[in-house]
Design a protein around this motif. Sequence first.
Motif, mmCIF file in Angstrom:
data_model
loop_
_atom_site.group_PDB
_atom_site.id
_atom_site.type_symbol
_atom_site.label_atom_id
_atom_site.label_comp_id
_atom_site.label_asym_id
_atom_site.label_seq_id
_atom_site.Cartn_x
_atom_site.Cartn_y
_atom_site.Cartn_z
ATOM 1 N N SER A 81 -81.332 -41.932 1.563
ATOM 2 C CA SER A 81 -80.232 -42.510 2.336
ATOM 3 C C SER A 81 -79.105 -41.501 2.591
ATOM 4 N N ALA A 82 -79.267 -40.268 2.100
ATOM 5 C CA ALA A 82 -78.213 -39.277 2.308
ATOM 6 C C ALA A 82 -78.254 -38.711 3.712
ATOM 7 N N GLN A 83 -77.058 -38.355 4.205
ATOM 8 C CA GLN A 83 -77.025 -37.691 5.507
ATOM 9 C C GLN A 83 -77.091 -36.175 5.328
ATOM 10 N N ASP B 14 -73.533 -39.658 2.056
ATOM 11 C CA ASP B 14 -73.774 -40.408 3.291
ATOM 12 C C ASP B 14 -72.649 -40.132 4.300
ATOM 13 N N ASP B 15 -72.696 -40.819 5.440
ATOM 14 C CA ASP B 15 -71.725 -40.480 6.486
ATOM 15 C C ASP B 15 -70.327 -41.031 6.193
ATOM 16 N N GLU B 16 -70.203 -41.798 5.110
ATOM 17 C CA GLU B 16 -68.862 -42.249 4.716
ATOM 18 C C GLU B 16 -68.292 -41.430 3.557
ATOM 19 N N THR C 10 -74.776 -40.323 -2.599
ATOM 20 C CA THR C 10 -75.901 -41.257 -2.708
ATOM 21 C C THR C 10 -76.823 -40.881 -3.858
#
Lengths: 731, 157
Positions: free
Chosen positions: A322-324, A444-446, A450
């Motif tokens: 789930s990591a960007q 992640d994108d926030e 993650t």
Amino acid sequence: MSTANLSRRGFLKTSGIVGGGLVVGFSLNGCSAGPVPLKSVASAWAPNAFVQITPDNVMRFYCPRDEMGQGVTTGLATLVAEDLDVSPERLLIELAGPHPDYNNPAFGAQGTGGSTSVKAHYTQLRQVGADVRQVLLQAAAQDLGVPIDSLDTDDGHIVHGDDRLPYGRFVATAAGLEIGGGAALKPPSAFKHIGREFPRLDALAKSTGTAQFGIDVDVPGMEHAVVVRCPVAGGTVKRFESEAARAMPGVTAVVQISSGVAVVAQKYWQAKQAAGKLEVEWTSPQLADVSSADMRAEYALALEDAGDTAHSEGDLEAGFTSAQTVIEQDYWAPYLSHSPMEPMNAVVHVREGEADVWSGTQGIGIAQGLVARYAGLDVENVRAHATYLGGGFGRRATLTHIIEATEVSVATGKPIHLLWSREDDIRHGVFRPASLVRIRTGVDDEGRLTAWQARRVGGNITPYTLKAALPGVLPSLGDGTVDWLVGVAHGAFDGWVVDSSGVEGLHEDLDVANVAVEHVTRENGLPLTFWRSVGHSYTAFAKETALDELAVQAGIDPIELRLRNTGGKPRLQGVIREAGARMQQMQPAPGRSLGFAAHSSFDTDVAEVAEVSVEGGRIRVHKVLCVVDCGIAVNPDVVRAQMEGAIMFGLTAALHGEHTLENGAVVQSNFHDYPILRMNEAPEVEVVIIESAEEPTGVGEPGLPPIAPAVANAVYAATGQRLRSLPLRLA
Amino acid sequence: MIRFELNGHIVETDDAPDTPLLWVVRDTFKLKGSKYGCGAGLCGACTMHLDGQAVRTCVLPVSAVAGKTITTIEGLGTPEAPHPLQAVWAEQGVPQCGYCQSGQIMSAAALLESNPAPSDEQVEQAMAGNICRCGCYPRIKQAILTAAAELAVEVTA
């Protein structure tokens, strides 16, 4: 009423609980441990092991922890003084001898380290002060024939109306009273000394050459010993030739001891010169096959092992999915010695049935036990005299020099002053383990982490620290049992459980759902130990550099990244926020860049900003901002000094420190090839202490971990070069 | 016999002429304020004054001081009557472990004798030979600058 005649009823009978639920349990009734080793002072009242008051109002405080520069005598004196209601400046400070009453409540033994002292003694020593004050009030009420509630105290005096009567006037009566214990402690709003700025109490003695260190001890009939040891740790004497040494002026004996061969002479320089004439042949230990160049490559290979799990939560692979942005990097830290300015030394005098030992140690009880063990005496027949330590940093918990001095005194029957040279100290000591840490992490994108995976390869200190302490802590334990226990520890930490000191600091600051901390043990026989901030000294470098790398790669502000992922540690967030805000205001001169790092260790939170330039391939640190939250700052000036000192100590490691091995021998020998930061390299340091009403936490170590990554992150900002090895060297 | 002046007293020693002055002062004359740190002139813990100049006595043979004047930390001042540098050192809480401080103060005293108003850079250069493992450098520097300012006021007053 001399101190040798301590009546049972005169002792405090309290047992309390301090923060963290540790039982203080100081019975102070002498019991099987024998009398408390107080100074014999005529007519003095010693209601407990810590305070001794004479009729002419001379007040002594027996400091239970060892003073190695961290300011513990000042800090602990302030605690007892606060609730005794006397200025700490009035107290004469004595360094306590061995007795269970002086145990560190955090350890249940008499040791100093782990930034524990002020935290562990905070409630205990204040209670001691309050209880003694209460008895003095009772004695005064009785002597003056007035109600106790008509009396007050002020700076070592009972106040009755306009009269100020010294505490000492009432000690004779007080000695006959029962000490109730449990007297009320002052509320923080009434503090007169805790939180007050004043210069440390030992400063004048240490500025006039009158403070006594172990090396300064000089007793009648004393001779001097110098030991020649195997260049490779673990090597033993096969045979030696001493004729030339014996022929040198002043030499009185040459004796083989467990660590090598000792030359004894009337004066140090004679012993030192004669030791150079010894010819010794050594057995070759396992370590003789080790060279540093191979070691780092082996550690890199070992990183591919899964290792033992130290900590695991959530689902790591799901986290990475789930990591960007994901990064994976390795961070290296070499062996380091402590190199305190005072090299190891001890004075030991073994006589028929008794002995004395003088030394500056991080555990005077261990010194006592070691002399008892190696002289074949009962512990109670060994008097151990504590001195100031010319630096500790973890080094003076390993006391092989006391074993050596004992063996030489037993062999010669003389008081022996045994001193290691600087070369001995650097080459034959105990080391901060080398360490290779791999961090793999995703965001992640926030800006939420993650996944966080950290794997460390290196040696474990605990088996070595056990081996150093056990023979002194339990002198009756046989050598075979000690070796067996140490062997069990070595085995347990290699494939079964993880030595927490090797991985401490790798993940605790981070609030992340999917975590794994793993460990791969690699040992070679080089003795290891605590080194100021222990595992944090390299784990913070890995963690804080990796976070900076991740922030850059993901395009997130590095301070924001930390704030978003440290939700479980509000105090840490507080120092990050404060330092981050101040960093915004800093205006580095042209050519200089800023780097940030924050780390929590020993329950204290520290953030640092380094202002750095790179000139001609040389890293120069101009300024460091340090924000610390250590709860109540018992003495803000001492807290600042510890932050300044830890930053300098950490900068030596960041910019210079490295020990290498060649065929098992430590290559470096003195300050020319193991350089220590000097004044012309020292940055300006600004320390900001967060205001707090929480109980104090330690300050000796926590200032160190953030400095290396703060500098490395600043170097990246300045040059675009990411440095992942200590000491930091530009390509 | 080697004869020299030590803190205002004429002393004599029959220690071997190649014995470093540090060990003569510590072991023979029992003045323990000057410290051993490296034995190689690298750290400054052993600093004393030889005819007013700061010297590293761990590498200075006692034969070299015959007929000369030596001052140690004990000769500079005492707790009862401290030298201005020692007083400022205590007021500003300079020492930590304290082991190197005798050497630091002797170097600082020699600096102020030759340069009563040193700049920051001059202090750094003069003190670069003295190692402090506890890292008291910011305070050592500040204490020297403070003492220099105080001494300047005394001189003009």
